[in-house]
Design a protein around this motif. Structure first.
Motif, PDB file in Angstrom:
ATOM      1  N   GLU A 164       0.813  -1.168   0.140  1.00 59.31           N
ATOM      2  CA  GLU A 164      -0.044  -0.024  -0.038  1.00 59.31           C
ATOM      3  C   GLU A 164       0.825   1.287   0.062  1.00 59.31           C
ATOM      4  OE1 GLU A 164      -2.515  -0.174   3.358  1.00 59.31           O
ATOM      5  OE2 GLU A 164      -3.834  -1.782   2.235  1.00 59.31           O
TER       6      GLU A 164
ATOM      7  N   GLY B   2       2.129   2.811  -4.880  1.00 55.33           N
ATOM      8  CA  GLY B   2       1.451   2.066  -3.955  1.00 55.33           C
ATOM      9  C   GLY B   2      -0.046   1.628  -4.469  1.00 55.33           C
TER      10      GLY B   2
ATOM     11  N   ARG C  37      -3.608   0.992  -4.360  1.00 56.30           N
ATOM     12  CA  ARG C  37      -4.934   1.522  -3.436  1.00 56.30           C
ATOM     13  C   ARG C  37      -5.922   1.995  -4.703  1.00 56.30           C
ATOM     14  NH1 ARG C  37      -3.649   7.614  -0.885  1.00 56.30           N
ATOM     15  NH2 ARG C  37      -2.743   8.735  -2.961  1.00 56.30           N
TER      16      ARG C  37
END
Length: 470
Positions: free
Chosen positions: A236, A285, A287
């Protein structure tokens, strides 16, 4: 067809340096060099022994300025007479000062005197054509030049010394002997005689199959050693992926920020660990995001995971509680199921903020996990050791033959297929003439690797990847 003209090229990297080496090869190499070289002791270059070095000057006798000859540089000239030279031909190596102007002046002078500019890999091509090395050894020269770590250097050196060729040559010779006996049987088909001992032939086929399978299996290791093992760092946003990359490389390679989504593109760099090259890829990341640029970076993350051999899944331990472990296990399992062929290592970052109870629980419930602090560089050595454990270096340590060349791998696969056809033929008691066809084809693929069987197109493709001066 062996070319009979004389070629010249810069053998050292282009650009300025302390010295540069200009290589000449061909039947007129010594004669051409003697026209432009003036020894400090008035030696005649054409009368000097092989493997000798001479001090003098490169002279341009026709400058066109009306001032007579012009001295271009003070040089050392090495004489190598064929066949005892790299190319198997008469060869001259001129060591001059490394000015790019001097290099070009000398090369242009030699071109005017009758040399031709060498093509890519032409010196090594002539070495192959003159029987100084076989084709697999010639290809190892390019691998040796390109090697950038101890392991790839070791493999290239072994292949260049003929380790791979010798292993294949012995098997090919034995197979050829049996093939000759089987072919002889065909000439006496009406008499129904057997010259080839079938039990010995079965043993030979089994040995060849075993060696071919071992060489084919070694390609999995050899390919990653040659090209570097790609390792994707995923997780993440803001879990410390860029900090980990910087810690591994021991330099500030990636931007580190408290702002989530700082890394929007992949960042790659290579690190050599105990002679093995690893290509680390710091990814954006993962997400949900409405930011268009960041979403492109996340898409690239999944592409890099596809390309990677090892995936480091980084978790921010400061945000982790025992209640959230089940969610984490689901996420780890999802990655494993999506990429079943990848080696997955779960890294718990910020171990200095973790309780002993949490560490103990995670160790018992998450397989292949390590606890690190990327910021404090704790656990980095343990991570490097874990990465090395994923690479089967046993064959490398035992100095076994390892295949790194895709062309060799393809020929070995085809040779194995033909050998297995012969084995099947033996089991089914097929006639000698049918088995002879498959044996000839297996011998063809053996010869394709070492260059005993080749064509101009193949040679062109191989040597086009060489540098000009080699």
């Amino acid at each position: 067809m062996i070319p009979n003209d004389t070629i010249v090229a810069l053998a050292t990297p282009s650009g300025a340096g302390a010295i540069a080496v200009i290589r000449i090869s061909g039947k007129d190499a010594i004669a051409i060099a003697s026209q432009v070289f003036k020894s400090v002791r008035n030696k005649d270059l054409t009368k000097q022994k092989s493997h000798t070095i001479h001090l003098g000057h490169i002279i341009d006798p026709s400058t066109g300025s009306g001032q007579g000859e012009k001295t271009l540089d003070q040089v050392l000239v090495a004489v190598f007479k064929g066949p005892n030279s790299y190319s198997g031909e008469d060869t001259i190596e001129i060591s001059c000062h490394g000015s790019t102007f001097i290099q070009q002046q000398i090369i242009q002078l030699l071109l005017r005197k009758g040399c031709r500019m060498a093509q890519a890999g032409e010196f090594t091509l002539r070495s192959f054509l003159n029987g100084k090395m076989d084709l697999s050894q010639a290809e190892a020269v390019a691998d040796l030049i390109a090697s950038d770590n101890e392991a790839s250097h070791q493999i290239a050196m072994q292949q260049m010394r003929g380790g791979f060729s010798n292993e294949l040559a012995k098997l090919r010779e034995e197979l050829l002997n049996f093939a000759s006996l089987i072919e002889l049987e065909l000439d006496f088909a009406e008499e129904d005689v057997e010259f080839a001992d079938r039990s010995q032939f079965v043993d030979l086929l089994n040995r060849i199959e075993f060696v071919l399978k071992r060489l084919i299996d070694s390609f999995a290791v050899g390919n990653v050693i040659k090209n570097g093992i790609p390792v994707a760092i995923v997780g993440e946003p803001n879990v410390g992926k860029s900090t980990l990359l910087n810690a591994l490389l021991n330099e500030e390679r990636a931007i580190v920020s408290d702002i989530a989504g700082t890394t929007r593109d992949t960042i790659e760099d290579e690190l050599v660990i105990n002679g093995i090259g690893f290509r680390f890829i710091d990814t954006a990341g993962i997400r949900e995001t409405k930011d268009y640029v960041e979403s492109i970076g996340i898409q690239k993350t999944f592409e890099k995971i596809e390309q990677a051999q090892v995936v480091l899944f980084l978790v921010d331990s400061s945000q982790l509680t025992i209640d959230r472990i089940e969610d984490l296990k689901v996420e780890v399992e999802r990655i494993k199921n999506k990429y079943p062929q990848k080696t997955l290592l779960v890294l718990f970052n910020k171990k200095d903020l973790m309780s002993a109870e949490l560490i103990e629980t995670l160790q018992s419930q998450i397989e292949h996990s390590l606890f690190i602090s990327a910021k404090n560089k704790e656990g980095i050595e343990e991570l490097k050791n874990a990465l090395l454990s994923f690479v089967n270096t046993g064959a490398l340590r035992n100095n076994e033959t390892i295949i790194t060349n895709t062309r060799h791998y393809d020929s070995l696969l085809k040779a194995l297929e033909e050998i297995q056809k012969v084995q099947w033929g033996m089991q089914q008691n097929l006639s000698s003439d049918l088995m002879a066809i498959d044996i000839r084809q297996a011998l063809y693929y053996f010869g394709e690797i070492t260059g005993e069987v080749t064509n101009d197109e193949l040679l062109g493709n191989i040597f086009a990847n060489f540098c000009i001066g080699k």
